[in-house]
Design a protein around this motif. Structure first.
Motif, mmCIF file in Angstrom:
data_model
loop_
_atom_site.group_PDB
_atom_site.id
_atom_site.type_symbol
_atom_site.label_atom_id
_atom_site.label_comp_id
_atom_site.label_asym_id
_atom_site.label_seq_id
_atom_site.Cartn_x
_atom_site.Cartn_y
_atom_site.Cartn_z
ATOM 1 N N LEU A 158 4.453 3.987 -9.777
ATOM 2 C CA LEU A 158 4.857 3.301 -8.546
ATOM 3 C C LEU A 158 4.741 1.779 -8.657
ATOM 4 N N ARG A 159 4.606 1.245 -9.845
ATOM 5 C CA ARG A 159 4.364 -0.195 -9.987
ATOM 6 C C ARG A 159 5.483 -1.030 -9.389
ATOM 7 N N SER A 160 6.740 -0.739 -9.764
ATOM 8 C CA SER A 160 7.859 -1.524 -9.233
ATOM 9 C C SER A 160 7.994 -1.331 -7.729
ATOM 10 N N THR A 161 7.743 -0.127 -7.250
ATOM 11 C CA THR A 161 7.781 0.126 -5.806
ATOM 12 C C THR A 161 6.701 -0.665 -5.094
ATOM 13 N N MET A 162 5.523 -0.741 -5.683
ATOM 14 C CA MET A 162 4.409 -1.479 -5.101
ATOM 15 C C MET A 162 4.748 -2.954 -4.937
ATOM 16 N N VAL A 163 5.385 -3.534 -5.939
ATOM 17 C CA VAL A 163 5.768 -4.950 -5.857
ATOM 18 C C VAL A 163 6.735 -5.170 -4.707
ATOM 19 N N LEU B 239 8.978 5.416 3.625
ATOM 20 C CA LEU B 239 10.224 5.845 2.981
ATOM 21 C C LEU B 239 10.391 5.204 1.611
ATOM 22 N N ILE B 240 10.018 3.927 1.478
ATOM 23 C CA ILE B 240 10.120 3.253 0.179
ATOM 24 C C ILE B 240 9.163 3.888 -0.823
ATOM 25 N N TRP B 241 7.910 4.114 -0.399
ATOM 26 C CA TRP B 241 6.960 4.792 -1.285
ATOM 27 C C TRP B 241 7.471 6.177 -1.674
ATOM 28 N N LEU B 242 8.069 6.893 -0.709
ATOM 29 C CA LEU B 242 8.564 8.241 -0.971
ATOM 30 C C LEU B 242 9.675 8.229 -2.019
ATOM 31 N N SER B 243 10.568 7.253 -1.928
ATOM 32 C CA SER B 243 11.623 7.153 -2.938
ATOM 33 C C SER B 243 11.041 6.883 -4.321
ATOM 34 N N GLY B 244 9.951 6.084 -4.383
ATOM 35 C CA GLY B 244 9.305 5.852 -5.671
ATOM 36 C C GLY B 244 8.621 7.096 -6.199
ATOM 37 N N LEU B 245 7.992 7.862 -5.305
ATOM 38 C CA LEU B 245 7.327 9.099 -5.735
ATOM 39 C C LEU B 245 8.318 10.093 -6.325
ATOM 40 N N GLN B 246 9.502 10.155 -5.768
ATOM 41 C CA GLN B 246 10.484 11.139 -6.219
ATOM 42 C C GLN B 246 11.168 10.747 -7.525
ATOM 43 N N THR B 247 10.910 9.539 -8.016
ATOM 44 C CA THR B 247 11.450 9.138 -9.326
ATOM 45 C C THR B 247 10.495 9.471 -10.468
ATOM 46 N N ILE B 248 9.271 9.899 -10.157
ATOM 47 C CA ILE B 248 8.303 10.240 -11.207
ATOM 48 C C ILE B 248 8.591 11.657 -11.706
ATOM 49 N N PRO B 249 8.811 11.843 -12.994
ATOM 50 C CA PRO B 249 9.151 13.186 -13.509
ATOM 51 C C PRO B 249 8.036 14.191 -13.255
ATOM 52 N N GLU B 250 8.407 15.399 -12.869
ATOM 53 C CA GLU B 250 7.447 16.464 -12.607
ATOM 54 C C GLU B 250 6.738 16.898 -13.887
ATOM 55 N N GLU B 251 7.395 16.671 -15.041
ATOM 56 C CA GLU B 251 6.780 17.064 -16.306
ATOM 57 C C GLU B 251 5.468 16.326 -16.559
ATOM 58 N N LEU B 252 5.356 15.083 -16.046
ATOM 59 C CA LEU B 252 4.117 14.336 -16.240
ATOM 60 C C LEU B 252 2.960 14.994 -15.495
ATOM 61 N N ALA C 160 0.518 -1.045 3.841
ATOM 62 C CA ALA C 160 0.906 -0.533 2.523
ATOM 63 C C ALA C 160 0.126 0.735 2.185
ATOM 64 N N GLY C 161 -1.190 0.722 2.422
ATOM 65 C CA GLY C 161 -1.991 1.899 2.119
ATOM 66 C C GLY C 161 -1.651 3.086 2.994
ATOM 67 N N ALA D 267 4.539 -16.116 -2.230
ATOM 68 C CA ALA D 267 5.444 -15.285 -3.023
ATOM 69 C C ALA D 267 5.247 -15.532 -4.520
ATOM 70 N N LEU D 268 5.053 -16.788 -4.914
ATOM 71 C CA LEU D 268 4.826 -17.090 -6.335
ATOM 72 C C LEU D 268 3.499 -16.506 -6.809
ATOM 73 N N ILE D 269 2.474 -16.578 -5.961
ATOM 74 C CA ILE D 269 1.181 -15.991 -6.332
ATOM 75 C C ILE D 269 1.308 -14.476 -6.488
ATOM 76 N N GLN D 270 1.992 -13.836 -5.548
ATOM 77 C CA GLN D 270 2.209 -12.394 -5.667
ATOM 78 C C GLN D 270 2.996 -12.052 -6.928
ATOM 79 N N ARG D 271 4.006 -12.864 -7.203
ATOM 80 C CA ARG D 271 4.812 -12.612 -8.407
ATOM 81 C C ARG D 271 3.958 -12.743 -9.661
#
Length: 320
Positions: free
Chosen positions: A240-245, A204-217, A113-114, A309-313
């Protein structure tokens, strides 16, 4: 003594029921047709799920309480919890396989993940040739894991490329070692292979999450004088919280289900140092034909994955 309801109360109840029926939504003929069409389109997938997932799971649950064998003239006999007692008290390979599974997952999940996040941040930069790097990192993902395992088995041989490289770099001072034949290095060698093979997918999953963050922030953070690390900690990571999960769940499930690399490269050896729960279940259920005991191991594996899975959730739940 007989009691009777008053006409007023009876009338009010009738009026309330009539009002409820009048406000209840009624599906139009077009809506009913659409619902039937949707059910018809979902029916093939539902049928396959029932045939190849639900029914096998129920059969495995039933077989786990029997002494069924794959090929035997004797009919299966109900043995209660004997298979479970055997797994935890009389089968050291099961205990070693459980330990290996947790060690593998404990290393692969955070490292993969890292590393995937680091690669995603790297290839998310607006520099020339970044698309080529994305393709290079993603190629192992689309390559068959069986082919990858066979190639890495050759790399790990005594006269393989890895030992040859070590011999060249150390000018002959160290000739390498038998990576897959040493109990102290076999599991580590498979861990390195597994991380290399799948890190591109999670990149690729992390990259898709990065590209959803607005550049204005990021622009606002730079105007406030935030350093690159502060931008990552206060803008990138919360976004990236939802992507991280999703990444954690997918890596954990894949790590706990390790099988192909073991089957192709080591067959659980040497001295069961690379045996995992899934491989041990397949070996007992099919190769040694102890179907009932193999189903027991599968059921234990299912419970372990469900609990994790329940603990992670719970740990990654949204805070109000």
């Amino acid at each position: 003594m007989t009691t009777t309801s008053s006409p007023a109360r009876s009338g009010s109840s009738s009026a309330l029921w009539a009002g409820f029926r009048s406000v209840r939504p009624r599906r139009s003929p077009a809506g009913r047709t659409e619902a039937r069409a949707g059910l018809a389109m979902a029916l093939p997938a539902l049928t396959l799920l029932v045939l190849f997932l639900v029914i096998p799971a129920l059969l495995a649950f039933g077989l786990s309480f029997t002494n069924a064998r794959l090929i035997s003239p004797n009919p299966p006999r109900f043995v209660g919890l004997d298979n479970f007692v055997r797994a935890f008290t009389a089968d050291p390979v099961f205990l070693r396989s459980t330990l290996n599974t947790f060690v593998f997952a404990g290393v692969v999940v955070p490292v993969q993940a890292g590393l995937g996040l680091a690669l995603a941040v790297l290839v998310n930069q607006k520099i020339r040739g970044v698309t080529a790097f994305r393709v290079i990192f993603f190629v192992p993902v689309v390559t068959s894991i069986v082919v990858v395992s066979i190639l890495w088995r050759f790399l790990y041989q005594d006269d393989g490329l890895i030992n040859s490289f070590i011999d060249t770099v150390t000018f002959g001072a160290w000739h390498g070692m038998a990576w897959l034949n040493d109990p102290s290095t076999a599991l580590g060698a498979i861990i390195v292979l597994s991380i290399w093979q799948a890190v591109g997918f999670h990149m690729l999953i992390w990259l898709s999450g990065l590209q959803t963050i607005p550049e204005e922030l990021y622009e606002a953070a730079r105007m406030d004088g935030a350093s690159p690390w502060q931008q990552f900690a206060h803008v990138t990571w919360p976004g990236l919280r939802s992507t991280m999960v999703f990444v954690l769940v997918t890596i954990t499930i894949a790590a706990l289900g390790l099988f192909v690399q073991i089957d192709v490269m080591t067959q659980g050896g040497p001295v069961n140092s690379t045996s995992t729960l899934v491989y041990h279940a397949v070996r007992k259920g099919y190769r040694e034909q102890e179907t009932g005991y193999g189903a027991t191991i599968s059921l234990i594996f299912f419970v372990i994955v469900l609990v994790i899975a329940l603990i992670q959730r719970y740990l990654t739940r949204e805070e109000d």
